[in-house]
Scaffold this motif. Structure first.
Motif, mmCIF file in Angstrom:
data_model
loop_
_atom_site.group_PDB
_atom_site.id
_atom_site.type_symbol
_atom_site.label_atom_id
_atom_site.label_comp_id
_atom_site.label_asym_id
_atom_site.label_seq_id
_atom_site.Cartn_x
_atom_site.Cartn_y
_atom_site.Cartn_z
ATOM 1 N N GLY A 193 0.811 -1.210 0.000
ATOM 2 C CA GLY A 193 0.000 0.000 0.000
ATOM 3 C C GLY A 193 0.849 1.265 0.000
ATOM 4 O O GLY A 193 0.532 2.244 -0.680
ATOM 5 N N PHE A 194 1.936 1.250 0.772
ATOM 6 C CA PHE A 194 2.817 2.420 0.845
ATOM 7 C C PHE A 194 3.462 2.695 -0.509
ATOM 8 O O PHE A 194 3.542 3.849 -0.958
ATOM 9 C CB PHE A 194 3.893 2.202 1.913
ATOM 10 C CG PHE A 194 4.884 3.327 2.008
ATOM 11 C CD1 PHE A 194 4.524 4.539 2.578
ATOM 12 C CD2 PHE A 194 6.176 3.178 1.532
ATOM 13 C CE1 PHE A 194 5.426 5.592 2.662
ATOM 14 C CE2 PHE A 194 7.085 4.214 1.602
ATOM 15 C CZ PHE A 194 6.713 5.428 2.176
ATOM 16 N N ASN A 196 2.345 1.967 -3.471
ATOM 17 C CA ASN A 196 1.357 2.528 -4.390
ATOM 18 C C ASN A 196 1.064 3.995 -4.087
ATOM 19 O O ASN A 196 0.834 4.792 -5.001
ATOM 20 C CB ASN A 196 0.069 1.703 -4.352
ATOM 21 C CG ASN A 196 0.180 0.391 -5.117
ATOM 22 O OD1 ASN A 196 0.922 0.307 -6.089
ATOM 23 N ND2 ASN A 196 -0.543 -0.623 -4.676
ATOM 24 N N ARG A 197 1.070 4.360 -2.807
ATOM 25 C CA ARG A 197 0.858 5.767 -2.466
ATOM 26 C C ARG A 197 2.037 6.627 -2.919
ATOM 27 O O ARG A 197 1.854 7.753 -3.396
ATOM 28 C CB ARG A 197 0.625 5.917 -0.962
ATOM 29 C CG ARG A 197 -0.744 5.409 -0.511
ATOM 30 C CD ARG A 197 -1.069 5.855 0.895
ATOM 31 N NE ARG A 197 -0.188 5.246 1.880
ATOM 32 C CZ ARG A 197 -0.378 4.070 2.438
ATOM 33 N NH1 ARG A 197 -1.437 3.336 2.088
ATOM 34 N NH2 ARG A 197 0.461 3.592 3.334
ATOM 35 N N ARG A 200 1.770 7.462 -6.342
ATOM 36 C CA ARG A 200 0.546 8.226 -6.591
ATOM 37 C C ARG A 200 -0.523 7.370 -7.253
ATOM 38 O O ARG A 200 -1.266 7.832 -8.127
ATOM 39 C CB ARG A 200 0.856 9.470 -7.419
ATOM 40 C CG ARG A 200 1.801 10.425 -6.694
ATOM 41 C CD ARG A 200 2.238 11.580 -7.552
ATOM 42 N NE ARG A 200 3.192 12.421 -6.821
ATOM 43 C CZ ARG A 200 3.864 13.436 -7.353
ATOM 44 N NH1 ARG A 200 3.690 13.729 -8.632
ATOM 45 N NH2 ARG A 200 4.714 14.147 -6.632
ATOM 46 N N ARG A 201 -0.586 6.123 -6.840
ATOM 47 C CA ARG A 201 -1.601 5.190 -7.324
ATOM 48 C C ARG A 201 -2.297 4.553 -6.128
ATOM 49 O O ARG A 201 -2.396 3.335 -6.011
ATOM 50 C CB ARG A 201 -0.977 4.123 -8.220
ATOM 51 C CG ARG A 201 -0.519 4.615 -9.576
ATOM 52 C CD ARG A 201 -1.674 5.187 -10.413
ATOM 53 N NE ARG A 201 -2.790 4.276 -10.527
ATOM 54 C CZ ARG A 201 -2.893 3.358 -11.473
ATOM 55 N NH1 ARG A 201 -1.947 3.243 -12.398
ATOM 56 N NH2 ARG A 201 -3.936 2.569 -11.516
ATOM 57 N N SER A 202 -2.793 5.402 -5.244
ATOM 58 C CA SER A 202 -3.485 4.886 -4.061
ATOM 59 C C SER A 202 -4.738 4.115 -4.434
ATOM 60 O O SER A 202 -5.259 3.329 -3.635
ATOM 61 C CB SER A 202 -3.843 6.037 -3.110
ATOM 62 O OG SER A 202 -4.632 7.005 -3.781
ATOM 63 N N ASP A 203 -5.233 4.326 -5.676
ATOM 64 C CA ASP A 203 -6.410 3.589 -6.127
ATOM 65 C C ASP A 203 -6.151 2.089 -6.201
ATOM 66 O O ASP A 203 -7.082 1.283 -6.163
ATOM 67 C CB ASP A 203 -6.854 4.097 -7.495
ATOM 68 C CG ASP A 203 -5.754 3.944 -8.545
ATOM 69 O OD1 ASP A 203 -4.702 4.594 -8.385
ATOM 70 O OD2 ASP A 203 -5.944 3.175 -9.510
#
Length: 311
Positions: A193-194, A196-197, A200-203
């Protein structure tokens, strides 16, 4: 009934009491029958064959060619079911990478699935390296990746092929709905998750190339090279940084069904440490490719000291 008989009944002191008792018995009996009235027959429910409902359509048509890579390590008990589901899909080739197998997996594949391509790697190099080897041996437009210990229905594999066939470059397993709340997540899930954030793809949540099944386009493999698949988080990162179309396309619960081994059980196990290290390598790639930290500039020790002294 004669008048004399009726008069005699009325004069009998117990006649009225018996009459009331008879009425009460009749009422009670009727009430009892109402309560105990049999329930209506349940409607017959037709039997549902879950296997038939989950069958992949027999008339699947893909615009491009497709292949599957199966990384295997001592999966004699499950490999037959894994390959059986893959054979229901329109695949030009199924590549089975035997990753340091010491059981009867090889003979099981050769005997019951003669159409599969067998690649024997004598040393146990890990599933990720097995995927990189398999990807190098095919020129298919779409490459689907699964593991030999997770039999997944063909109907759950088809969406990954279709997504890539329709333009997606990296089709990921959408694990979001199968994850516990953040406070209960393990270190690996939080790392996914980190990352991806940071990208800039938190989706994408915790969706990653670390989890199977997933599928890649020929464009990804040609541009990044199959070798990058040996470090899945890095491959995931490079695909996003190079503008590839990355999406979580279908949810398959591989968390509960993941085979428990001595090296992937318990907090801080060897597999957990390996994957965390892979994510550290992926973050390094972010800084190298982007040229800066996506989280903002990283202050130097001098800057930190100046800030403290200014107080």
């Amino acid at each position: 009934m004669t008048r004399a008989y009726r008069r005699k009944k009325r004069e009998d002191p117990g006649w009225g009491l018996r009459r009331v008792q008879r009425k009460r018995e009749t009422t009670a009996s009727m009430h009892s029958r109402r309560v105990r009235k049999p329930t209506p027959r349940a409607q017959e429910i037709p039997e549902v064959n879950l296997t038939e409902e989950r069958e992949a359509p027999s008339d699947i048509v893909l615009q491009g060619t497709a292949a599957a890579v199966v990384s295997v390590c001592n999966e004699e008990a499950t490999i037959d079911r894994v390959l059986g589901e893959l054979e229901k899909l329109p695949l030009a080739d199924i590549i089975v990478v035997l990753n340091g197998c010491t059981d009867g997996t090889r003979s099981a594949v050769a005997k019951r699935h003669p159409g599969a391509t067998l690649v024997d790697v004598p040393d146990r190099l890990g599933h990720d390296v097995g995927r990189a080897i398999g990807a190098r041996l095919t020129q298919a437009d779409i490459v689907l990746f699964v593991d030999g210990d997770l039999p997944i229905p063909a109907s759950d594999l088809l969406p990954f092929l279709q997504a890539v066939d329709q333009g997606t470059d990296v089709a990921l397993n959408d694990l979001g709905r199968h994850l516990p709340p953040y406070t209960q997540q393990d270190s690996v899930t939080r790392c996914k998750g980190f990352l991806n954030r940071v990208l800039r793809r938190s989706d994408l949540g915790a969706s990653s190339l670390t989890a199977v099944p997933h599928a890649l386009s020929r464009r990804v493999l040609n541009q990044l090279g199959p070798a990058v698949l040996a470090v899945p988080p890095k491959a995931h990162t490079m695909a996003i940084l190079h503008g590839m179309i990355v999406a979580a396309v279908h949810a398959v619960d591989v968390i509960k069904t993941n085979r428990k081994r001595t090296f992937n059980v318990g907090k801080g196990n060897a597999m957990e440490q390996l994957i965390i290290g892979d994510h550290a390598e992926a973050l390094t790639a972010v800084f190298q490719v982007a040229g800066y930290s996506p989280l903002g500039p990283v202050p130097t020790r001098v800057d930190v000291a100046k800030g403290r002294n200014a107080r």
